[in-house]
Design a protein around this motif. Sequence first.
Motif, PDB file in Angstrom:
ATOM      1  N   ASP A  69       0.840  -1.187   0.000  1.00 22.55           N
ATOM      2  CA  ASP A  69       0.000   0.000   0.000  1.00 22.55           C
ATOM      3  C   ASP A  69       0.882   1.246   0.000  1.00 22.55           C
ATOM      4  N   ASP A  70       0.282   2.363  -0.496  1.00 19.55           N
ATOM      5  CA  ASP A  70       0.974   3.635  -0.350  1.00 19.55           C
ATOM      6  C   ASP A  70       0.818   4.050   1.097  1.00 19.55           C
ATOM      7  N   ARG A  72       1.337   6.625   2.547  1.00 14.27           N
ATOM      8  CA  ARG A  72       0.868   7.998   2.765  1.00 14.27           C
ATOM      9  C   ARG A  72      -0.657   8.064   2.828  1.00 14.27           C
ATOM     10  N   VAL A  73      -1.329   7.102   2.218  1.00 18.26           N
ATOM     11  CA  VAL A  73      -2.784   7.162   2.081  1.00 18.26           C
ATOM     12  C   VAL A  73      -3.467   6.315   3.149  1.00 18.26           C
ATOM     13  N   SER A  74      -4.302   6.941   3.952  1.00 26.78           N
ATOM     14  CA  SER A  74      -5.047   6.220   4.975  1.00 26.78           C
ATOM     15  C   SER A  74      -6.222   5.493   4.338  1.00 26.78           C
ATOM     16  N   LYS A  75      -6.398   4.221   4.693  1.00 25.65           N
ATOM     17  CA  LYS A  75      -7.535   3.443   4.192  1.00 25.65           C
ATOM     18  C   LYS A  75      -8.659   3.415   5.212  1.00 25.65           C
ATOM     19  N   SER A  76      -8.601   4.312   6.185  1.00 25.65           N
ATOM     20  CA  SER A  76      -9.555   4.291   7.291  1.00 25.65           C
ATOM     21  C   SER A  76     -10.942   4.758   6.906  1.00 25.65           C
ATOM     22  N   GLY A  77     -11.030   5.617   5.897  1.00 26.00           N
ATOM     23  CA  GLY A  77     -12.312   6.230   5.571  1.00 26.00           C
ATOM     24  C   GLY A  77     -12.651   7.374   6.507  1.00 26.00           C
ATOM     25  N   LYS A 107       2.349  16.768   3.809  1.00 25.71           N
ATOM     26  CA  LYS A 107       2.365  15.685   2.829  1.00 25.71           C
ATOM     27  C   LYS A 107       1.278  14.654   3.126  1.00 25.71           C
ATOM     28  N   PHE A 108       1.076  14.371   4.415  1.00 29.34           N
ATOM     29  CA  PHE A 108       0.027  13.408   4.794  1.00 29.34           C
ATOM     30  C   PHE A 108      -1.345  13.977   4.455  1.00 29.34           C
ATOM     31  N   GLU A 109      -1.552  15.250   4.747  1.00 27.89           N
ATOM     32  CA  GLU A 109      -2.847  15.872   4.441  1.00 27.89           C
ATOM     33  C   GLU A 109      -3.089  15.904   2.932  1.00 27.89           C
ATOM     34  N   GLU A 110      -2.038  16.143   2.184  1.00 29.91           N
ATOM     35  CA  GLU A 110      -2.160  16.188   0.718  1.00 29.91           C
ATOM     36  C   GLU A 110      -2.617  14.832   0.182  1.00 29.91           C
ATOM     37  N   ALA A 111      -2.127  13.747   0.793  1.00 29.63           N
ATOM     38  CA  ALA A 111      -2.514  12.401   0.357  1.00 29.63           C
ATOM     39  C   ALA A 111      -3.883  11.999   0.893  1.00 29.63           C
ATOM     40  N   ASN A 112      -4.384  12.745   1.880  1.00 33.36           N
ATOM     41  CA  ASN A 112      -5.661  12.415   2.510  1.00 33.36           C
ATOM     42  C   ASN A 112      -6.504  13.687   2.630  1.00 33.36           C
ATOM     43  N   PRO A 113      -7.148  14.103   1.556  1.00 31.72           N
ATOM     44  CA  PRO A 113      -7.860  15.379   1.528  1.00 31.72           C
ATOM     45  C   PRO A 113      -8.928  15.530   2.609  1.00 31.72           C
TER      46      PRO A 113
END
Length: 471
Positions: A69-70, A72-77, A107-113
């Motif tokens: 998985d990337d 940086r991207v949270s899969k939490s929803g 960077k984390f926020e950018e990957a998780n709008p």
Amino acid sequence: MKRKLFALALLLVVILPLLAACGQPAATPPSSPAGEASPSPSVAESPAPASSPAGEASPAPAQTATAGDDIRVSKSGYQGTLNYWVLGYQPGGQGLGSRLMDAAVAKFEEANPGIDVEITGYPGTQEGFTKLTQAVQSGTGVDVFRLPSDILPLLVRDGLVAPIDAYLTAADRADIYPNLLQSVTIDGKIYAWPLWVPPVGMYLNLDIFEERGVQVPDGDWTYEEFVAIAKQLTFTRPDGTQVYGYTALIDPGVVNAWPFILGDGAKPLSDDNKRYTWDTPEGISGLKKLVDLAQVHKVTPPDFGAQTIEEVQGAFSGGTVAMYSEPSGASNGYKEQGMNFEVVSMPIGASGKPITTGGIGLISVAQTDDQAKLQAAMDLARYLTSAEVQQDVPGFYLAPGARRSVEVSDPISKFSPFVEYTWITPIIPEWPQIRTILHPQIQNAIFGQITPEEAFTAPAEEINNILSGRQ
């Protein structure tokens, strides 16, 4: 009542080192090695709590990350705000560490709008720790936080920290150094994401080596070879300046000279942290090696054991001490000064195995019943302790990373090979009290007031009584 007990324990952890630093040699000691893990020489990091029944298992994660998985991207929803508390952080781009953290979070926020991360800074004072503790206990305002290892067991005991086991992928487990995961394992569960480790290494003033025509060791050296070199580097210059081969800060808050003690194979406590073990022949002989540098070989300054860190570093950079041991944080300063120095591993003792000491930087996640938020908080902590954050924000790591995949630049990279055999002080609630007992014994042995055997056998009963509650 739980809140009061935690606050008292936290107060002891924080103030003991401060009390210790006020006194010098002698009879009542203070604190310990590391607890923390801040890249800079002598700073500690901080803690935090949350809430829920002690010993209660945390709820199962909403979703477990998988390898590939990337990160940086949270899969939490999860959609909303995560509150991240960082020791020493100052808003507005003040300080390098704050700017690096701002960039990483961006960077984390950018990957998780859908996720907004709010950073709260707090000072490494009792007031700061209390503020953080109360916020976590309230169950609001803190989701992710940096903390010192000393305080982790207190938080775990009170059920304030979520275990991370279910969020670790197989790739994480293969990447993070096993000794570091083990150090944050309490009662079979892992309670923090290891961030970095500033290991102790041996700093060499290469100008003095050249002045004396001494070959620079390659790092694979024994205690006996170290002593021989230290003797060659202890001399008086024609102008009367006295130069010494070695020194180190001997202070309750650090473990800078402890690799000598550990080198013969004995750690202060047994592997299960239930028994004191420095009263063994290996422990006593290890302390004797440190003591002999002052009492027998005479390669240390007369005030060895009572020097401040400013005196130690000033003597090294000023050319009156050829070698000293300290974690990685100081190396950046020497590089900026243009100093001619090198760093090698600590000498190998009778165990025949390399070993050093160091603190550990941790990021933990507060307990919550909101599974999506818990997953998102774990995803943030995982990203902030990954190699990817270093790729996104070059220079993010101010100390060697806790993962093999993290690459740092020179001079921090000189310390990276030491991480896999770095000994982290026991992460148990009793450790602050035990280290407080041990420190003056070590100091008084160095001063020649007691023998190494007396120093390590005298506290055995008291420490074992303290540990008896863990049986």
